[in-house]
Design a protein around this motif. Structure first.
Motif, mmCIF file in Angstrom:
data_model
loop_
_atom_site.group_PDB
_atom_site.id
_atom_site.type_symbol
_atom_site.label_atom_id
_atom_site.label_comp_id
_atom_site.label_asym_id
_atom_site.label_seq_id
_atom_site.Cartn_x
_atom_site.Cartn_y
_atom_site.Cartn_z
ATOM 1 N N VAL A 92 1.153 -0.947 0.090
ATOM 2 C CA VAL A 92 0.073 -0.206 -0.269
ATOM 3 C C VAL A 92 0.928 1.282 0.522
ATOM 4 C CG1 VAL A 92 -1.779 1.630 1.005
ATOM 5 C CG2 VAL A 92 -2.311 -1.083 1.047
ATOM 6 N N ALA A 93 2.037 1.461 0.792
ATOM 7 C CA ALA A 93 2.390 3.044 0.972
ATOM 8 C C ALA A 93 3.047 2.928 -0.597
ATOM 9 C CB ALA A 93 3.398 2.019 2.244
ATOM 10 N N ASP A 94 3.696 1.406 -1.072
ATOM 11 C CA ASP A 94 4.510 1.987 -3.081
ATOM 12 C C ASP A 94 2.986 2.515 -3.536
ATOM 13 O OD1 ASP A 94 6.552 1.187 -0.939
ATOM 14 O OD2 ASP A 94 6.500 -0.544 -2.440
ATOM 15 N N SER A 127 6.330 1.944 -9.015
ATOM 16 C CA SER A 127 6.592 1.210 -8.386
ATOM 17 C C SER A 127 7.114 -0.408 -9.148
ATOM 18 C CB SER A 127 5.980 0.854 -6.677
ATOM 19 O OG SER A 127 5.981 1.689 -5.808
ATOM 20 N N PHE A 128 7.985 -1.127 -8.885
ATOM 21 C CA PHE A 128 8.319 -2.731 -9.603
ATOM 22 C C PHE A 128 6.991 -2.804 -10.000
ATOM 23 C CE2 PHE A 128 9.229 -7.286 -9.658
ATOM 24 C CZ PHE A 128 10.645 -6.628 -10.716
ATOM 25 N N GLN A 129 6.344 -3.166 -11.302
ATOM 26 C CA GLN A 129 5.209 -3.719 -11.876
ATOM 27 C C GLN A 129 3.929 -2.695 -11.281
ATOM 28 O OE1 GLN A 129 5.851 -8.460 -10.657
ATOM 29 N NE2 GLN A 129 7.480 -8.174 -11.948
ATOM 30 N N VAL A 162 -14.191 -5.463 -9.458
ATOM 31 C CA VAL A 162 -13.017 -5.402 -9.019
ATOM 32 C C VAL A 162 -13.308 -4.865 -7.178
ATOM 33 C CG1 VAL A 162 -10.885 -4.138 -9.227
ATOM 34 C CG2 VAL A 162 -12.087 -4.988 -11.192
ATOM 35 N N PHE A 163 -12.497 -5.798 -6.679
ATOM 36 C CA PHE A 163 -12.079 -5.205 -5.485
ATOM 37 C C PHE A 163 -10.063 -5.718 -5.015
ATOM 38 C CE2 PHE A 163 -15.566 -8.087 -5.233
ATOM 39 C CZ PHE A 163 -16.946 -7.653 -4.075
ATOM 40 N N VAL A 164 -9.872 -4.492 -4.262
ATOM 41 C CA VAL A 164 -8.800 -4.631 -3.839
ATOM 42 C C VAL A 164 -8.746 -4.676 -2.246
ATOM 43 C CG1 VAL A 164 -6.809 -3.166 -3.458
ATOM 44 C CG2 VAL A 164 -7.924 -2.850 -5.708
ATOM 45 N N LEU A 165 -8.070 -5.517 -1.280
ATOM 46 C CA LEU A 165 -7.770 -5.773 -0.109
ATOM 47 C C LEU A 165 -7.823 -5.097 0.418
ATOM 48 C CD1 LEU A 165 -9.207 -7.138 2.329
ATOM 49 C CD2 LEU A 165 -7.122 -8.770 1.947
ATOM 50 N N ASP A 166 -7.548 -4.060 0.915
ATOM 51 C CA ASP A 166 -7.295 -2.724 2.407
ATOM 52 C C ASP A 166 -6.901 -3.034 3.540
ATOM 53 O OD1 ASP A 166 -6.113 -1.814 -0.689
ATOM 54 O OD2 ASP A 166 -7.719 -0.348 0.007
ATOM 55 N N PRO A 222 -3.073 -6.658 -1.997
ATOM 56 C CA PRO A 222 -1.601 -6.159 -1.469
ATOM 57 C C PRO A 222 -1.030 -6.553 -0.671
ATOM 58 C CG PRO A 222 -3.335 -4.564 -1.270
ATOM 59 C CD PRO A 222 -3.836 -6.216 -1.729
ATOM 60 N N GLU A 223 0.627 -7.049 -1.138
ATOM 61 C CA GLU A 223 1.492 -7.897 0.077
ATOM 62 C C GLU A 223 1.521 -8.244 1.199
ATOM 63 O OE1 GLU A 223 5.920 -8.135 -1.046
ATOM 64 O OE2 GLU A 223 5.118 -6.698 -2.649
#
Length: 567
Positions: free
Chosen positions: A124-126, A131-133, A148-152, A181-182
């Motif tokens: 998230v911070a990037d 950022s890469f990819q 489309v979901f993004v898990l925050d 997000p990793e």
């Protein structure tokens, strides 16, 4: 009605021992939620962006089938969705991985296939720092997915899985993308597992059923059209029984040839590319059309030209409230799945079958003629060093089990499967309605993994095969003994046909120089057969089927004459 199971009971029946309150990271919670939704298998290409999910899969009862390219993994998930009716699950990494998977997302969108694609994302911070990819999943996938979901928030991991599965399965099914997000998926999961959200089949009201039955009862030329998703084996059998009991001919949408058995007396063929003129004529001339699961789309209407008259009587039975992709008049829209419709017509007999004999039998004769392989003396001569695909198909089909599954990609070669491969039970045919190449091998692997007791035959073109032929590695590694028939005419034949139509004699950009596909298959550990004459076919087919029966995938490479593009 039996009481619904608790989340812990469902997990226990799936072989999972963790309770709802067991400490875990969000990646583990995602895997546990997949188990809660009955997922037995996921298809993936690993990436550092979703290591926590891979960690969650480490000792799970969910099999992780690792593909060699994200397009192959995502195609497998799409094919699983078609084959089972349950969302197929693919997992890929950010940027390049997501872009490779996009082809299957587009296929699932146009075909209405339930599918959930998990995509690892940057921390998230990037974000918004090149950022890469890095990429924006909403911008990339927003027009080709249901959601489309993004898990925050790590605590919502299970909730997002449940919402994704519900969106993919409900109404008109389709693909859903979940961004992970990793850093978020590595955090502690403090929430509770969310149970699956029930999906309604809709219903056919008494008034709606009476309207349909009255229209059929007064028809001179009734026709049922079947297709789309949300079918089950029971629904297919029930609709077949209703049509056969009443002598109503059934036409099938393109790449939907397994809703009605191949040999049914009411099966009058398929619409779309490779259709017979009689099938198209019946669609045009029917005075009452009942579409079950399907709508009158682009391909089925020959590019929005068939059945466009504003006074046509068209009943559309589909769970899609938006009727996306339809054309022509809508006399009534019944918001119900094929399952609900099939239940509603059980046991109904109109007593008018004899009045429709000539109408039905003309279509049936045309379908039987189209599906009969020419005898040797009817085949055109073929140049030295080539064989007839028709001879191979005749030899192969004579030895196939009744419940064989066939898969195809896109191209002229698919006509051999569409016209000749028996589809006696549902499901037994997998193809892409968006004309996407590279589908046949991944789809075959997915089908063979889900139903190892059934034989799976992929009918491939030489150009189509090499787009995902590397997924033979998975067929060998994961014990999926598929039979791949590669028809080699050293060209992109469909485009060559268009070329000759628009620019006769000016062949450009369609010719290929091919490898030995049998040797290619052997390099992966499959059995390989190379055919360059009709005389080689009987023994090659026998050896191929013996290999598959022993659990070994097989590639039959048949070299054919460019002059014989279609059956």
């Amino acid at each position: 009605m039996a009481p619904s199971k608790t989340t812990n009971e469902i997990l226990s029946s799936a072989g999972e021992t963790r309770s709802m309150n067991t400490p875990r990271h969000a990646g583990q919670a995602i895997v546990d939620s997949l188990a809660l939704h009955g997922v037995e298998r996921v298809f993936s290409v690993p990436g550092e962006s979703y290591l926590a999910v891979l960690d969650g899969l480490h000792q799970a009862r969910i099999e992780n089938v690792v593909a060699r390219q994200e397009g192959g993994a995502a195609y497998m998930a799409e094919a699983h969705g078609k084959f089972t009716g349950q969302p197929g699950v693919a997992m890929v990494t950010r940027g390049p991985g997501a872009s490779n998977a996009f082809v299957a997302v587009h296929s699932a969108w146009q075909d209405g296939t339930p599918m959930v694609l998990f995509v690892g994302l940057i921390p998230v911070a990037d974000r918004m720092r090149e950022s890469f990819q890095e990429f924006d999943p909403h911008a990339w996938f927003g027009t080709q997915t249901k959601r489309v979901f993004v898990l925050d928030e790590a605590s919502r991991a299970s909730e997002v899985v449940a919402e994704a599965f519900f969106a993919a399965s409900s109404g008109r099914p389709g693909p859903v993308v979940v961004g992970l997000p990793e850093d978020i998926i590595a955090q502690n999961f403090t929430g509770e597992l969310t149970a699956p959200i029930p999906v309604t089949e809709g219903a056919v009201s008494t008034e709606e059923l009476q309207q349909i039955i009255q229209a059929l009862d007064g028809a001179q030329r009734p026709l049922i059209m079947v297709g789309g998703q949300r079918w089950t084996p029971a629904a297919a059998a029930q609709v077949t029984a209703f049509a056969e009991a009443n002598g109503i001919p059934v036409v099938q949408d393109w790449h939907a040839s397994d809703r009605i058995p191949f040999g049914s007396p009411v099966n009058v063929g398929s619409l779309g590319y490779g259709r017979s003129n009689v099938a198209a004529g019946m669609l045009k001339d029917a005075d009452v059309l009942v579409c079950v699961g399907a709508v009158l789309g682009d391909v089925s209407t020959d590019g929005f030209t068939l059945r466009q008259n504003p006074d046509a009587v068209n009943f559309l039975i589909t769970a899609d409230a938006s009727l996306r992709g339809r054309s022509g008049n809508v006399s009534a829209h019944v918001l119900a799945s094929p399952v609900a419709f099939a239940r509603s017509v059980q046991g109904i007999e109109l007593g008018r079958a004899a009045l429709w004999d000539r109408w039905r039998e003309a279509g049936r004769r045309a379908q039987q003629e189209l599906s009969t392989i020419a005898s040797d003396d009817q085949l055109p001569p073929t140049r030295e060093g080539t064989a007839h695909m028709s001879v191979l198909m005749r030899e192969l089909i004579a030895k196939l089990p009744a419940d064989v599954v066939n898969t195809v990609g896109a191209g002229n070669h698919t006509a051999w499967a569409q016209w000749y491969m028996p589809t006696n039970v549902f499901p037994s045919a997998l193809g892409t309605r968006n004309g996407s190449m590279g589908y046949s091998i991944p789809a075959a692997v997915a089908a063979a993994k889900h139903s190892p007791q059934r034989m799976v035959v992929a009918i491939c073109g030489d150009g189509e095969f090499l787009m995902n032929g590397q997924e033979l590695a998975g067929a060998v590694q994961y014990g999926a003994p598929i039979l791949a028939v590669v028809m080699d005419n050293s060209q992109f034949a469909t485009i060559r046909d268009h070329q000759e139509s628009h620019y006769p004699g000016r062949v450009s950009g369609t010719q290929l120089c091919n490898p030995d596909f049998a040797a290619f298959g052997r390099a992966f550990g499959a059995h390989g057969e190379h055919i360059t004459s009709d005389e080689q076919i009987p023994l090659a087919v026998e050896r191929a089927l013996q290999a598959v029966a022993s659990g070994q995938p097989c590639v039959i490479h048949i070299v054919v004459d460019q002059a014989i593009a279609l059956p």
